[in-house]
Scaffold this motif. Sequence first.
Motif, PDB file in Angstrom:
ATOM      1  N   ASN A  91       0.858  -1.176   0.000  1.00 38.60           N
ATOM      2  CA  ASN A  91       0.000   0.000   0.000  1.00 38.60           C
ATOM      3  C   ASN A  91       0.899   1.233   0.000  1.00 38.60           C
ATOM      4  O   ASN A  91       1.687   1.432   0.927  1.00 38.60           O
ATOM      5  N   ALA A  92       0.779   2.067  -1.033  1.00 40.48           N
ATOM      6  CA  ALA A  92       1.635   3.253  -1.131  1.00 40.48           C
ATOM      7  C   ALA A  92       1.377   4.237   0.001  1.00 40.48           C
ATOM      8  O   ALA A  92       2.289   4.967   0.411  1.00 40.48           O
ATOM      9  N   SER A  95       3.545   3.049   2.852  1.00 42.17           N
ATOM     10  CA  SER A  95       4.956   3.349   2.598  1.00 42.17           C
ATOM     11  C   SER A  95       5.237   4.845   2.774  1.00 42.17           C
ATOM     12  O   SER A  95       6.243   5.237   3.392  1.00 42.17           O
ATOM     13  N   PHE A  96       4.372   5.682   2.240  1.00 46.40           N
ATOM     14  CA  PHE A  96       4.543   7.134   2.352  1.00 46.40           C
ATOM     15  C   PHE A  96       4.502   7.579   3.817  1.00 46.40           C
ATOM     16  O   PHE A  96       5.337   8.380   4.258  1.00 46.40           O
ATOM     17  N   LEU A 109      11.073   4.887  -1.229  1.00 50.06           N
ATOM     18  CA  LEU A 109       9.669   5.060  -1.588  1.00 50.06           C
ATOM     19  C   LEU A 109       9.381   4.757  -3.060  1.00 50.06           C
ATOM     20  O   LEU A 109       8.396   4.046  -3.352  1.00 50.06           O
ATOM     21  N   TYR A 112       9.136   1.005  -3.566  1.00 49.79           N
ATOM     22  CA  TYR A 112       7.913   0.422  -2.994  1.00 49.79           C
ATOM     23  C   TYR A 112       6.698   0.721  -3.864  1.00 49.79           C
ATOM     24  O   TYR A 112       5.880  -0.163  -4.143  1.00 49.79           O
ATOM     25  N   VAL A 113       6.570   1.971  -4.292  1.00 50.22           N
ATOM     26  CA  VAL A 113       5.411   2.342  -5.100  1.00 50.22           C
ATOM     27  C   VAL A 113       5.414   1.590  -6.426  1.00 50.22           C
ATOM     28  O   VAL A 113       4.381   1.059  -6.868  1.00 50.22           O
ATOM     29  N   GLN A 116       4.580  -2.129  -5.875  1.00 50.34           N
ATOM     30  CA  GLN A 116       3.169  -2.288  -5.521  1.00 50.34           C
ATOM     31  C   GLN A 116       2.275  -2.127  -6.742  1.00 50.34           C
ATOM     32  O   GLN A 116       1.300  -2.877  -6.924  1.00 50.34           O
ATOM     33  N   LEU A 117       2.598  -1.165  -7.595  1.00 52.33           N
ATOM     34  CA  LEU A 117       1.857  -1.003  -8.843  1.00 52.33           C
ATOM     35  C   LEU A 117       2.024  -2.227  -9.738  1.00 52.33           C
ATOM     36  O   LEU A 117       1.055  -2.717 -10.333  1.00 52.33           O
ATOM     37  N   ASN A 223      -6.027   2.565  -0.584  1.00 56.88           N
ATOM     38  CA  ASN A 223      -4.746   2.104  -1.110  1.00 56.88           C
ATOM     39  C   ASN A 223      -4.593   2.611  -2.539  1.00 56.88           C
ATOM     40  O   ASN A 223      -5.246   2.091  -3.449  1.00 56.88           O
ATOM     41  N   THR A 225      -2.170   2.364  -4.845  1.00 58.10           N
ATOM     42  CA  THR A 225      -1.626   1.432  -5.830  1.00 58.10           C
ATOM     43  C   THR A 225      -2.584   0.276  -6.097  1.00 58.10           C
ATOM     44  O   THR A 225      -2.630  -0.239  -7.209  1.00 58.10           O
ATOM     45  N   PHE A 259      -3.280   9.017   0.923  1.00 57.56           N
ATOM     46  CA  PHE A 259      -2.029   9.595   1.412  1.00 57.56           C
ATOM     47  C   PHE A 259      -2.302  10.561   2.568  1.00 57.56           C
ATOM     48  O   PHE A 259      -1.578  10.567   3.569  1.00 57.56           O
TER      49      PHE A 259
END
Length: 306
Positions: A91-92, A95-96, A109, A112-113, A116-117, A223, A225, A259
């Motif tokens: 989940n972005a 992570s953020f 970051l 991770y993004v 996840q995508l 979420n 992503t 976010f």
Amino acid sequence: MKEQSLELGEPRQRRGCLARSKLWLKNELFRVGLAETLCTYVMMVFGLGSVAQVVTGQGAFGQYLSINLGFGLGVAMGVHVGGKASGAHMNAAVSFTMCVFGRLPWNMLPLYVFTQLLGSFLAAVTVYAVYYDAIYVYSGGNLTVTGAKATAGIFATYPAPYLSLHAGFIDQVFGTAMLLLCLMALSDQRNKPAAAGSEPVAVGLLVLLIGISLGSNSGYAINPTRDLAPRVFTAIAGWGTDVFRAGNGWWWVPLVAPFIGGLVGAGIYKTFVEMHHPPLCDQSGETEEETAPLEKQKNICSDVCV
């Protein structure tokens, strides 16, 4: 003969240490990226698969609760898959938030993004392939975003007909805030954290709880992503650009609001609870840091960032 009695796949020990595989990756970025991709993929396959089964089965193979269970248990399995390797954020927004609160380096970051995508996109492709015949029989070969036989909602979230954009934005902020607030509590070693080894179940139950209490307005994406990658897939696979126009241009809400919600939820927990823990002191009476600096930890992602 002792070596022959070892179970298949059990690593041999050398001087008290487990021997590494010859294919072991030295680059930690690759290890983290592969793990995060796989755990996100696992979570999304089970989640999207549960939606596909309910929609195309027209209630014969499950109801709304089935979807909640599918995503909840999917998250639990994802944490099992990548928890010790990447932290299994999946989940972005998670992570953020971890970056903002100093629990993950900012330079990690983008990795991770992206992963996840990638994991979410591949999961959407997989579920589409597995349920291809069911989707086409159910929809009559007409892939639509809205209407009685709409199937785009199998892959991405869309608002209920009564939901306005501003109400939906609040819905997503609040849902993600509750997610991060509770995740911060579950990982707070000075409060009542999830017992060692039970983290996957605890996180899965949390997602299940959000689904059965805050899911009816817009499908509780919470979420970015998870929602964006499958939405892009549906645009490519035949649903067209309507996936971005539906719901008065709904697509940006689950991309942006989580976010904000993540920061709100984590900030509330930190302000109301974490900041007020009594100081830790060593035997000399000096105050110790509550958590070791991230760069000094053995593995930057060894703790499940939940």
